[in-house]
Enzyme design. Structure first.
Site, PDB file in Angstrom:
ATOM      1  N   TYR A   1     -12.910   1.336  -0.728  1.00 53.50           N
ATOM      2  CA  TYR A   1     -11.732   0.985   0.078  1.00 53.50           C
ATOM      3  C   TYR A   1     -12.017  -0.376   0.707  1.00 53.50           C
ATOM      4  CZ  TYR A   1      -8.172   1.669   3.822  1.00 53.50           C
ATOM      5  OH  TYR A   1      -7.114   1.540   4.697  1.00 53.50           O
TER       6      TYR A   1
ATOM      7  N   LYS B   1      -9.372   1.209  -3.659  1.00 53.78           N
ATOM      8  CA  LYS B   1      -8.117   0.918  -2.963  1.00 53.78           C
ATOM      9  C   LYS B   1      -8.228  -0.506  -2.438  1.00 53.78           C
ATOM     10  CE  LYS B   1      -5.174   2.255   0.961  1.00 53.78           C
ATOM     11  NZ  LYS B   1      -5.091   1.012   1.720  1.00 53.78           N
TER      12      LYS B   1
END
Length: 295
Positions: free
Chosen positions: A132, A160
Site C-alpha cells: 500500500y 494499492k
C-alpha cells in the site's frame, strides 16, 4: 480478468468517539448492495486513530457482516514491523481475503528496509498481502524496482497505488504486465477507468463511500464492455472529486460529506478538523448538485 471495486470504508463513531459498530455494519451493507467490496481500517477508516484491539474487533464485525457476499481486505500497516505482524496474524485468524500493508510512517525507510518489512509480514500470514503506497501521507515511497523485487514473493499479490499520478501507477502496471500474480489497484479516484484500461485489477476508493453506485458503474461498464457507461460514471466521479476535494483534506471531506447524508457515521476522532458551518454549506451544495441529498 473481471475487474473489482473496493471501498476504503469509513469507521463510524458515536458522539463520545467510541466506535459505532452497528453503523459501520450498515455501511458494509450499503456497499454490498451497490456491488462493491470492502477495505477495512484504511486511510478513510481513520486507522491511525484506532487501537490494536479496536482494529481486530472492527475487522471481525466487517467480515461477519460481509458474510461472504463481498471480499474484505484490511490494512495492517503500522510504523513498526513488530506491530504490523501482530495485527496481520490477527487478521489472518479472522479470515480476511487479503491484508494490505501501508508503508511505515514517521520512520524514514530505505528501500532495503521496505523489502525486509513487507517480506517479514508476507512470510507470517497465509492470506495474500498487498503493498500500500501512499507517499504523501507516509513519506515513504515504494520504488518500482522495490515493488518488482517484492512481487517475486509468493504471498505478495499486488499493490494499492495512492501516489496520485499516472507515472507511479503506470510503473506498477508495467510490473503487473510482466509478472503474473501481481495485481495493481488504483487509489486515485480520477484514474479509475484509465487504470482499468491499462491493466489494473480494480480500484480501492475512498470517494466510493459517498458515491458507491457511481464507482460500481465504472467497474460494471468496463466489465460488460459498455465503455460509454464507464466513461459517464467516471466523469461524474472525477467531477465530484474535484468539487469536494477542492475544499481540503480528502478523507476528512469524505467523512463529512457522508455524515451530512447520514449522521450515524459520526465525526472523526480528534484532533481531526472540527466541522465548519461554512464548509458544511459548501459540501451540502455539492451533494445537492450530484443528487445525494434533496435540494
Amino acid at each position: 480478468m473481471t475487474k473489482s471495486a473496493y471501498v476504503a470504508l469509513v469507521t463510524c463513531f458515536n458522539d463520545d468517539e467510541t466506535i459505532n459498530y452497528q453503523a459501520t455494519r450498515n455501511q458494509v451493507k450499503r456497499q454490498i448492495a451497490a456491488g462493491n467490496n470492502i477495505m477495512c481500517a484504511g486511510t478513510n477508516g481513520d486507522f491511525t486513530a484506532l487501537t490494536f484491539d479496536e482494529k481486530v474487533r472492527l475487522t471481525e464485525e466487517v467480515v461477519d457482516e460481509a458474510g461472504g457476499k463481498a471480499k474484505v481486505i484490511v490494512n495492517a500497516g503500522m510504523p513498526a514491523t513488530f506491530e504490523t505482524i501482530k495485527l496481520a496474524r490477527e487478521f489472518d485468524r479472522i479470515g480476511v481475503d487479503g491484508i494490505a500493508v501501508i508503508t511505515p510512517f514517521f520512520i524514514a525507510c530505505t528501500q532495503d528496509g521496505l523489502i525486509r518489512h513487507f517480506t517479514a509480514v508476507a512470510d507470517t500470514v497465509s492470506v495474500p498481502v498487498y503493498l500500500y503506497d501512499i507517499p504523501p501521507r507516509t513519506q515513504n515511497h515504494i520504488e518500482p524496482e522495490t515493488a518488482k523485487t517484492l512481487a517475486r514473493h509468493g504471498n505478495i499479490a499486488g499493490i494499492k497505488d495512492s501516489g496520485g499520478t499516472n507515472e507511479s501507477l503506470n510503473a506498477y502496471l508495467g510490473i503487473s504486465r510482466e509478472m503474473d500474480g501481481f495485481d495493481v489497484y488504483s487509489g486515485p479516484d480520477h484514474l479509475v477507468l484509465w487504470s482499468l484500461q491499462n491493466g489494473a485489477a480494480g480500484a480501492i476508493s475512498g470517494l466510493g463511500n459517498v458515491l458507491p453506485d457511481i464507482l460500481a458503474g465504472i467497474i460494471d461498464g468496463f466489465n460488460s464492455g459498455d465503455i460509454a457507461k464507464a466513461e459517464v460514471n467516471q466523469e461524474i466521479f472525477g467531477n465530484f472529486r474535484k468539487d469536494l476535494y477542492g475544499l481540503g483534506y480528502p478523507p476528512a471531506l469524505v467523512k463529512r460529506a457522508l455524515y451530512l447524508m447520514d449522521e450515524t457515521v459520526g465525526a472523526s476522532r480528534q484532533p481531526a478538523l472540527l466541522p465548519d458551518p461554512e464548509q458544511d454549506r459548501k459540501i451540502v451544495e455539492i451533494l445537492k448538485k450530484y443528487g445525494r441529498i434533496q435540494p
